[in-house]
Design an enzyme around this catalytic site. Structure first.
Site, PDB file in Angstrom:
ATOM      1  N   HIS A 315       0.708  -1.300  -0.012  1.00 17.24           N
ATOM      2  CA  HIS A 315      -0.202   0.042   0.014  1.00 17.24           C
ATOM      3  C   HIS A 315       0.861   1.186   0.070  1.00 17.24           C
ATOM      4  O   HIS A 315       0.290   2.449   0.181  1.00 17.24           O
ATOM      5  CB  HIS A 315      -0.823   0.058   1.260  1.00 17.24           C
ATOM      6  N   LYS A 494      -8.244  13.537   4.682  1.00 16.63           N
ATOM      7  CA  LYS A 494      -7.606  12.186   4.631  1.00 16.63           C
ATOM      8  C   LYS A 494      -6.649  12.425   5.805  1.00 16.63           C
ATOM      9  O   LYS A 494      -6.362  13.346   6.405  1.00 16.63           O
ATOM     10  CB  LYS A 494      -6.796  12.055   3.419  1.00 16.63           C
ATOM     11  N   ARG A 495      -5.931  11.341   6.032  1.00 13.61           N
ATOM     12  CA  ARG A 495      -4.900  11.401   7.274  1.00 13.61           C
ATOM     13  C   ARG A 495      -4.031  12.177   7.173  1.00 13.61           C
ATOM     14  O   ARG A 495      -3.430  12.734   5.991  1.00 13.61           O
ATOM     15  CB  ARG A 495      -4.107   9.852   7.013  1.00 13.61           C
ATOM     16  N   LYS A 500       0.809  13.959   1.587  1.00 12.29           N
ATOM     17  CA  LYS A 500      -0.460  14.374   1.412  1.00 12.29           C
ATOM     18  C   LYS A 500      -0.622  16.098   0.999  1.00 12.29           C
ATOM     19  O   LYS A 500      -1.543  16.523   0.645  1.00 12.29           O
ATOM     20  CB  LYS A 500      -1.578  13.941   2.204  1.00 12.29           C
ATOM     21  N   THR A 601      -8.516   6.382  -1.867  1.00  8.92           N
ATOM     22  CA  THR A 601      -9.892   6.164  -2.183  1.00  8.92           C
ATOM     23  C   THR A 601     -10.909   7.173  -1.875  1.00  8.92           C
ATOM     24  O   THR A 601     -12.071   7.370  -2.446  1.00  8.92           O
ATOM     25  CB  THR A 601     -10.399   4.998  -1.353  1.00  8.92           C
ATOM     26  N   LYS A 605     -14.717   8.409  -4.020  1.00 10.10           N
ATOM     27  CA  LYS A 605     -15.947   8.724  -3.392  1.00 10.10           C
ATOM     28  C   LYS A 605     -16.336  10.156  -3.809  1.00 10.10           C
ATOM     29  O   LYS A 605     -17.505  10.239  -3.944  1.00 10.10           O
ATOM     30  CB  LYS A 605     -15.657   8.435  -1.783  1.00 10.10           C
TER      31      LYS A 605
END
Length: 755
Positions: A315, A494-495, A500, A601, A605
């Site tokens: 991942h 998100k985390r 990110k 992901t 969505k």
């Protein structure tokens, strides 16, 4: 099935009361009871070959709506409640969200379980029953505070199997207690989520108003928290205890299942598949070999069977996420594994003399290396991610085992992420193309012909407006924040991690704030929404949260800027929040540094719910870009090849950009401006400023100018509502590829071969 009668009867039996007199909490509990009864009577999916999907986390979210949907009684229950002047959303407010996961890894695992059951494939999830989750996030003094996140109540979705499995640690023996939850598929058949716990664990050892506890007392702390603080050796060792507890109990359970079917352990690979979800469960490989040898197989036979049983999903390409444990940790926690691991290392050395592919290097055990050598498959989770694994990060292994490497682009379950969380959009889609897309998501492509239809455009805009209003009510009730549904909802959830690049989003917002202060008047008000938890020991991530919260308050206090710009950080972002935020989003922020996001992901969505992506060509964004085309997405930034070369040459220096671009320098320096420090912590803001100006490991500054320009393009496009609605419909129409049903069908066809 008459749900109204069942609910009335249950109200009488549980409370001696008419349904109409029941409180919301009583209604939730009777629906829980009814739903569990229905699932208990649902047929179990069985077959000659079974999957065990083993994962450290399953971020399953609240289950009532999803279970009612898959049982086919959602509409009935909704109508019964409507007749009482109530909504299902009100009832679900009572339901605690299971604290069994954190981010995309756990949410993906939950979607996969839904799809495995929906496709009627025999496959169970295997994990741990965490009592207090990762943590409950609270904001105090514009900083993240971590608190326990309890969720288990006397009545819950958990079932007690009554089964125990002995787990032998180096310094103690414990009994793993197996709990279960039924996982119902869309066809009404079920698998299970199997969760191991330890009866001696006590929540009382957690210090008041914190998540601190004695990390040495394993019998009392083992399943308290997901990912316990690993900033010290005892915390890292506790993670090893958790991982061995999971795989030892799980492997014993699997062999028990095999024996119950009278299958020959020497041919276990004919009947069992174990999917290793990231490196946390990697010790299942030597543990399964050890147990098979205890049951009479030779080392060679046990290794051969295990390699055929196990498959590994990678991942990440982040080095820190590919777990490596000192040998002495394993010697202390599970000494019985070390002889097996040394044997596996010797076998690996015979297969390849490249020291980079060894399992044990300098007395450090490389879990991913063990996974690749001794499983039949290694898959990435988006095309670009898999290509990077093959070409660079795991190239030495790809050269050795080209046949093992394959891609399985992630997916999401449309049952939860469209049907349950956006019934308005679901109804609209059905009105245009029928309900076939709920089983075959590729039928969404038929929506493309409606993208340019002015009436359809009005309809989707009206639905989006309704979802924005719902989010406004949700945030007002949840944390007292008021937002304007007339504004652009620009959302990054998100985390919290530097790759990110929430910090780049922050700098871009500072730029917009400064422009407004200098007289710029935006065409549309913008509401920038963040949602993220930072790992308790990840100081810089917590500094980013602090800076966002400071900027949020600074803008709110500015009479001029607050008319055109608002920054909101959602407290304790979880699945429940996501189910409100994602349908309401106009812009989906997917801005990771190219080459660093394996897949993502949330991008899928958001797309499915009609948000338009603003992002880099990274992870699954690449495939979204290919599917929707240049006109229906906003892409910026350097490409992955450029990023990889910068890392190889070590030639990226933020000082170079800061010296050349005074505007960027001004934005970064604003972090430590008088305005920010007046509201914030000078040490925290200074630490973030220092990191960005001297290190910037995930290159926020390299893309900042491109990002700010692309963001303005997106805002300008939004002003043309007809064009925007067309983009929305085109995104929804192209989202079918990202169904987890498709992903699971590929896993099964190419790896698991369950049917």
């Amino acid at each position: 099935m008459n749900m109204e009668k069942m609910m009335q009867d249950k109200a009488v039996s549980m409370y001696g009361s008419d349904l109409s007199n029941c409180s919301n909490e009583q209604i939730y509990l009777l629906l829980l009871d009814i739903t569990k009864d229905l699932m208990a009577n649902a047929p179990l999916i069985e077959g000659d070959r079974k999957l065990y999907y083993i994962s450290a986390e399953f971020l399953i979210g609240k289950l009532l709506s999803n279970n009612l949907l898959n049982l086919g009684v959602y509409d009935q229950v909704r109508d019964v409640l409507a007749g009482m002047g109530k909504t299902l959303a009100e009832i679900e407010e009572i339901e605690p969200e299971p604290s069994l996961g954190n981010g995309g890894l756990g949410r993906l695992a939950a979607c996969f379980l839904d799809s495995i059951a929906t496709l009627e494939l025999p496959g169970d999830g295997v994990g741990l029953n965490y009592h207090l989750g990762l943590f409950h996030q609270k904001f105090e003094n514009r900083k993240q505070k971590e608190l326990p996140d309890p969720w288990m109540t006397a009545q819950s979705w958990l079932n007690d199997t009554g089964k125990y499995y002995p787990v032998h640690f180096g310094n103690m023996d414990v009994e793993a207690h197996l709990k279960s939850m039924d996982v119902i598929g869309y066809t009404g058949k079920k698998n299970q989520l199997l969760l191991f716990d330890l009866d001696t664990v006590t929540e009382a050892i957690v210090e008041s108003d914190s998540i601190n506890f004695d990390k040495n007392d394993v019998k009392e702390n083992l399943t308290l928290f997901l990912y316990p603080d690993d900033s010290d050796e005892v915390g890292r060792k506790l993670r090893v205890y958790q991982q061995y507890f999971l795989v030892s109990a799980g492997a014993q359970m699997i062999l028990e299942d095999v024996k119950a079917h009278s299958w020959d352990l020497k041919n276990i690979s004919d009947h069992v598949v174990i999917q290793i979800n990231d490196t946390h469960p990697s010790m299942v490989i030597p543990e399964l070999i050890r147990l098979l040898m205890e049951n009479g197989l030779s080392l060679e036979e046990a290794v051969a069977q295990t390699e055929k049983v196990c498959a590994y999903t990678n991942h990440t390409i982040l080095a820190e996420a590919l777990e490596k444990w000192p040998s002495h940790f394993i010697e202390q926690v599970a000494p019985q594994l070390m002889p097996i691991i040394r044997e596996l290392d010797a076998i690996a050395a015979k297969r390849d003399d490249n020291p980079k592919t060894r399992i044990i290097q300098n007395d450090i055990i490389h879990m991913a290396n063990m996974d690749i050598h001794f499983s039949k498959s290694t898959n990435g989770v988006a095309k670009i991610h898999t290509d990077i694994l093959k070409d660079t990060e795991l190239h030495d292994f790809y050269r050795l085992y080209p046949e093992k490497f394959n891609n399985k682009t992630n997916g999401i379950t449309f049952r939860r992420w469209l049907q349950a969380c956006n019934p308005q959009l679901t109804k609209w889609i059905i009105s245009k193309i029928g309900d076939g897309f709920l089983k075959d998501s590729m039928e969404l492509e038929a929506l493309k012909k409606y993208a340019a239809d002015p009436e359809c455009q009005k309809e989707v805009l009206a639905i989006k407006r309704e979802k924005k209003e719902e989010l406004a009510v949700f945030l007002k009730n949840r944390q007292g924040v008021e937002i304007d549904p007339n504004s652009i909802f620009d959302i990054q959830v998100k985390r919290l991690h530097e790759y990110k690049r929430q910090q780049m989003n922050l700098l871009s917002v500072i730029n917009l704030y400064q422009e407004i202060k200098n007289g710029y008047v935006p065409e549309e008000k913008v509401t920038v929404i963040f949602g993220a938890k930072a790992a308790p020991a990840y100081i810089l991530a917590k500094d980013i949260i602090h800076a966002i919260l400071v900027l949020s308050d600074l803008i709110a206090k500015d009479e001029v800027a607050s008319k055109y710009l608002q920054v909101v950080m959602v407290e304790n972002y979880d699945v429940t929040c996501a189910e409100k935020l994602i349908p309401a989003a106009d812009i989906s922020e997917q801005i990771s540094l190219a080459s660093k996001e394996a897949s993502g992901t949330s991008n899928m969505k958001f797309m499915l719910n009609g948000a338009v992506t603003l992002g880099t060509d990274d992870g699954a964004n690449v495939e979204i870009h290919q599917l929707v085309g240049d006109d229906n997405i906003f892409i910026f930034g350097v490409d992955s090849d450029t990023v990889i070369k910068h890392y190889e040459k070590a030639d990226y220096h933020p000082q170079d950009i800061l010296a050349q671009d005074s505007k960027v320098r001004e934005l970064v320096d604003f972090l430590v401006s008088e305005e920010m420090i007046a509201l914030g912590d000078q040490t925290s803001l200074g630490r973030l400023h220092h990191d960005i100006t001297t290190k910037d490991w995930f290159m926020a500054l390299i893309d900042l100018e491109s990002y700010m320009n692309c963001r303005k393009e997106a805002y300008a496009a939004y002003a043309d509502q007809n064009r925007w609605a067309q983009m929305m419909i085109n995104n929804i129409a192209a989202a079918g590829f990202f169904s987890s049903d498709r992903t699971i069908a590929q896993y099964n066809e190419e790896i698991w071969k369950l049917k």
